[in-house]
Design an enzyme around this catalytic site. Structure first.
Site, PDB file in Angstrom:
ATOM      1  CG  ASP A   1      -8.119   4.435   0.160  1.00  0.00           C
ATOM      2  OD1 ASP A   1      -8.027   3.190   0.243  1.00  0.00           O
ATOM      3  OD2 ASP A   1      -7.325   5.220   0.713  1.00  0.00           O
TER       4      ASP A   1
ATOM      5  CG  ASP B   1      -1.883   1.046   1.342  1.00  0.00           C
ATOM      6  OD1 ASP B   1      -2.258   1.593   0.290  1.00  0.00           O
ATOM      7  OD2 ASP B   1      -2.335   1.363   2.471  1.00  0.00           O
TER       8      ASP B   1
ATOM      9  CD  GLU C   1      -0.251   5.267  -3.979  1.00  0.00           C
ATOM     10  OE1 GLU C   1       0.241   5.437  -2.841  1.00  0.00           O
ATOM     11  OE2 GLU C   1      -1.020   4.326  -4.246  1.00  0.00           O
TER      12      GLU C   1
HETATM   13  O1  MIG Z   1      -3.816   6.069   4.595  1.00  0.00           O
HETATM   14  O2  MIG Z   1      -3.498   0.791   5.693  1.00  0.00           O
HETATM   15  O3  MIG Z   1      -5.828   2.142   0.342  1.00  0.00           O
HETATM   16  O4  MIG Z   1      -6.746  -0.084   1.704  1.00  0.00           O
HETATM   17  O5  MIG Z   1      -6.717  -0.010   4.523  1.00  0.00           O
HETATM   18  C1  MIG Z   1      -4.564   4.914   4.533  1.00  0.00           C
HETATM   19  C2  MIG Z   1      -4.645   1.533   5.843  1.00  0.00           C
HETATM   20  C3  MIG Z   1      -3.655   3.735   4.316  1.00  0.00           C
HETATM   21  C4  MIG Z   1      -4.884   3.002   2.369  1.00  0.00           C
HETATM   22  C5  MIG Z   1      -5.319   1.793   1.612  1.00  0.00           C
HETATM   23  C6  MIG Z   1      -6.336   1.043   2.408  1.00  0.00           C
HETATM   24  C7  MIG Z   1      -5.741   0.651   3.746  1.00  0.00           C
HETATM   25  C8  MIG Z   1      -5.263   1.897   4.490  1.00  0.00           C
HETATM   26  N1  MIG Z   1      -4.322   2.631   3.660  1.00  0.00           N
END
Ligand code: MIG
Length: 805
Positions: free
Chosen positions: A485, A407, A410
């Site tokens: 998200d 996650d 980016e």
């Molecule tokens: O700033 O890890 O898209 O699936 O549950 C949020 C917490 C960070 C974003 C991800 C989401 C995940 C969440 N993450």
């Protein structure tokens, strides 16, 4: 679009006339008077690469997107010239290059249809701000041309009259039309005059595509740096365009383990251990199939990657084992940010070995994410990827975690404008040092790649499973992905459908959305409708932010639980069908979901359809995306289709009304299809498959189907231990014949097929297996026939045929 006018008053610049031409095996070089060189490589008869420099010197030729397994070679190449142009001919294409200004036109070699034509063609601006060039390409839009692709853009499928940007961006609660979001896939397909071609602009800088928005008849693309470097990929079938693009940028290196195609349950976050167990046990109690459970960031100690919070999870190895005994594979999240903490081993090692990204003027790139202030590994350095992959040893090999979820790659940074690294951050880029402007779009891809390498090493002899949020073209080689998200709204259900289809036509089929929506909470009806769509997505996972209530299949009352179970059960029954589609994707680059335009581009009705899609080769699905619906209108493509629920026949080429109360949705099966089904299992491998069920949908005429199976995990299939069944069906008025051609060395656990004959227009008098009549009393019940899996020809003969004999 001109950017530099005010700074330098220069505006666009153009190649001047060609003064020299050189050929080197498969590559042609055209040089202009003003030092522009066009390098044209014949990749294949149907794939041409165009690359330009404005200084007569090319940069080192390096791409993260292009796979080393890409096919090369052509049958024919001829270069001729006349007064005004060079003419390059392959067996598929003819390309004209104007001697006057380097502009190009590309024609279908078979019938000379004009496929693609430069408008201004290549041009550039010298960029005062960035140094180097803003490189641009513009093309004339052809009559009635449509455009598709570009990855995860949350807009209707046909991109005409819109402009897009490619810059991988964390986009919490994005919306319809938000651009850019998480992925950069600079590849599109154009379709006109019944023929499709693709353009892959392999440039990782911030790039833009304009499909007749700025000017009504012009399509253009440009990037804020790097080279004009693009591939022209010919079809003329859209499916061929996508599969050729996928050949170039790569198919998944392995099939996923079959369990990864099951249903997954996720939330931010399930903790402590008792909560995880409560959820997994409930799946088994309620008999809702589920294969994977996810641990979000709270399993870590202070969000430090590769650590565990031992208050919540005192003995992860035991827990993972117990979950596994109950059929659950554990998937854990890993983010790129490494907490600045001198007592944290990963941080210490990264620092000692100089693995973290640095600013242009020296200091480390410091950014705030979940753990607080962090440094970030430079995943564009091979040595760093190697180190990162090694960090998974304990998690995977020791503790037994089966999948990793990447996650925030980016990379996402909190509380700063732009939500990511500043432009000046330096990257190794596999020895082609550069700034973040060039590396940004591939940072997440390289993280997922390093993670994949770790899983591959430590999961062995099982297959790796990775999921990523950020991606650039080619990321599909290593990992699955989700769409980020989203929001629990009806509009987002539509967006999820668009994104999954669009990703599939962009070469990245292993995709799904957060079912039910990540932000906010769905009501039961929305959740049920979303599950109905989700079971047709290659990656099928419920996920939510968890701060708006529960989002498990049982969170919305018994009625909804029953509907959700029913659809997840359909997913599990269809696993061999989906696995076969995945195998086709992994071997031939055929997208698992086929938007109607990709399914039948000759039918112009399909060019603006968005909701309906074909799942695999033979199943047509269309989600209900509005509340309180009792059904919907949808377009059924040409051909005859059986309604999945009652086997009634529908003639395609029409828009029809389809009933679909909340416990149903529009699903159709193409006539002539043979659909393999497994029994309902609570998780993959729960049961030994004792019989393969085949739904055979009668057709007057011919149809081909395939069933691919193997050990469902491991690598033996790469050594020929798979089972591929090619079925040829031939239906006549008084008979139905199925031929089976089997290949591969894998021996399936079952001995027999249970064949359900659907839509037979006659009563059965006689059945022959390999020319031998079989005893119907013991083999046939109603229209269900049980026979050996070993047949090569099955003939089912009607009572009417008696009279003729
Ligand atoms: O700033 O890890 O898209 O699936 O549950 C949020 C917490 C960070 C974003 C991800 C989401 C995940 C969440 N993450």
């Amino acid at each position: 679009m001109i950017l530099n006018t005010e700074l330098e008053n220069k505006g666009n610049q153009f190649p001047s006339k060609i003064i020299s031409y050189k050929k080197d095996v498969d590559t042609l070089y055209f040089t202009s008077e003003n030092n522009v060189v066009l390098q044209l490589t014949i990749q294949r008869d149907s794939v041409l690469r165009f690359r330009y420099t404005t200084t007569s010197i090319f940069e080192n030729d390096f791409s993260y997107a292009i796979t080393r397994y890409a096919s090369r070679g052509f049958n024919h190449l001829e270069v001729t010239e006349d007064d005004s142009k060079y003419i390059i001919t392959t067996s598929k294409l003819i390309c004209h290059i104007s001697k006057e200004d380097m502009r190009k036109s590309i024609f279908d070699a078979k019938d000379n249809t004009l496929i693609s034509e430069d408008e201004l063609g290549f041009h550039w601006e010298e960029s005062y701000e960035f140094g180097g060039n803003i490189v641009k390409m513009s093309k004339n839009s052809q009559e009635k041309e449509s455009y598709y692709g570009l990855g995860d853009k949350p807009v209707p499928l046909n991109l005409k009259s819109k402009r897009f940007e490619n810059w991988v961006t964390d986009s919490y609660a994005f919306n319809k039309d938000t651009d850019p979001i998480y992925k950069a896939i600079p590849f599109y397909t154009g379709l006109h005059h019944g023929k499709a071609y693709g353009i892959f602009f392999d440039n990782t800088f911030r790039s833009f595509f304009d499909f007749c928005q700025e000017r009504r008849n012009v399509t253009s693309f440009w990037a804020q740096g790097g080279e004009m470097n693009y591939y022209f990929i010919y079809g003329p079938e859209m499916e061929e365009v996508v599969s050729n693009y996928t050949d170039l940028t790569g198919k998944p290196h392995e099939l996923p383990p079959l369990w990864a195609l099951g249903y997954h349950q996720c939330k931010w976050s399930y903790y402590p251990e008792s909560n995880v167990k409560e959820v997994t046990n409930k799946f088994r109690d309620l008999k809702i199939p589920c294969d994977a459970i996810y641990l979000d960031i709270d399993y870590m100690e202070g969000f430090r990657c590769f650590t565990w919070n031992t208050d919540y999870f005192p003995d992860p190895k035991r827990m993972v084992k117990e979950l596994s005994d109950n059929g659950f594979k554990t998937v854990a999240i890993i983010d790129p940010g490494i907490k600045i903490d001198k007592d944290y081993s990963v941080f210490k090692e990264g620092l000692e070995k100089d693995y973290f990204c640095k600013r242009a003027d020296g200091p480390y790139m410091k950014g705030k994410v979940w753990p607080g202030e962090c440094y970030f590994p430079d995943f564009t350095k091979p040595e760093v990827r190697e180190w990162w992959s090694g960090l998974f040893k304990e998690l995977i090999e020791e503790i037994g975690v089966k999948g990793v979820w990447n996650d925030m790659n980016e990379p996402a940074i909190m509380d700063v404008p732009g939500k990511t690294f500043p432009d000046d951050v330096r990257h190794d880029y596999d020895g082609n040092e550069c700034s973040h402007r060039k590396a940004h779009n591939i940072y997440g891809m390289q993280m997922a790649r390093a993670t994949y390498q770790g899983l591959k090493k430590f999961s062995y002899p099982k297959r790796p499973f990775v999921i990523t949020r950020a991606a650039y073209s080619g990321t599909q080689r290593y990992t699955s992905t989700w769409t980020g998200d989203n929001v629990a709204s009806w509009e987002h259900l539509t967006i999820a459908n668009l994104q999954a289809q669009r990703m599939c036509m962009s070469g990245f089929s292993f995709v799904g959305s957060d079912i039910g929506g990540f932000a906010e909470q769905p009501n039961g009806e929305l959740y049920a409708r979303w599950i109905q769509l989700g079971i047709f997505h290659p990656f099928c996972r419920t996920h939510s932010s968890g701060d708006h209530g529960d989002q498990e299949p049982w969170a919305f009352g018994e009625n909804i639980t029953d509907i959700v179970r029913k659809f997840i059960e359909i997913r599990y029954q269809l696993l061999p069908y989906l696995y076969t589609a995945f195998w086709r994707y992994a071997t031939e680059g055929i997208p698992i979901l086929k938007s109607l335009v990709l399914y039948d581009q000759a039918d112009v009705q399909t060019h603006y359809r968005n909701d309906e899609f074909v799942f695999g080769e033979k199943i047509l699905a269309c989600p209900i995306t509005e509340p309180n619906a009792k059904g919907r209108r949808m377009y059924v493509p040409e051909g005859n289709w059986y309604n999945f629920w009652d086997n009634t026949l529908v003639k395609g080429g029409n828009e029809v009304w389809v009933d679909a109360d909340l416990d149903s949705m529009p699903i159709f099966v193409k006539e002539g299809a043979i659909i393999p089904k497994y029994p309902i299992q609570q998780y993959v491998g729960e049961k030994v498959i004792g019989e393969l069920h085949l739904d055979v949908f009668y057709k007057l005429g011919k149809e081909k189907s395939q069933v691919y199976e193997d050990a469902e995990d491991g690598f033996d299939y790469k050594k020929g231990r798979f089972s591929l069944r090619n079925f040829n069906l031939l239906g006549k008025e008084d008979s139905l014949t199925i031929q089976q051609f089997k290949s591969g060395k894998f021996i399936t656990s079952y001995e027999t097929f249970e064949i359900n004959l659907i839509g037979l227009p006659f009563e059965i008098r006689k059945v022959e297996v390999d020319n031998v009549k079989i005893d119907l009393d013991s083999c046939l019940k109603g229209n269900v026939l049980v026979i050996t899996k070993e047949f090569t020809e099955l003939r089912i003969i009607s009572k009417k045929a008696v009279i003729l004999e």
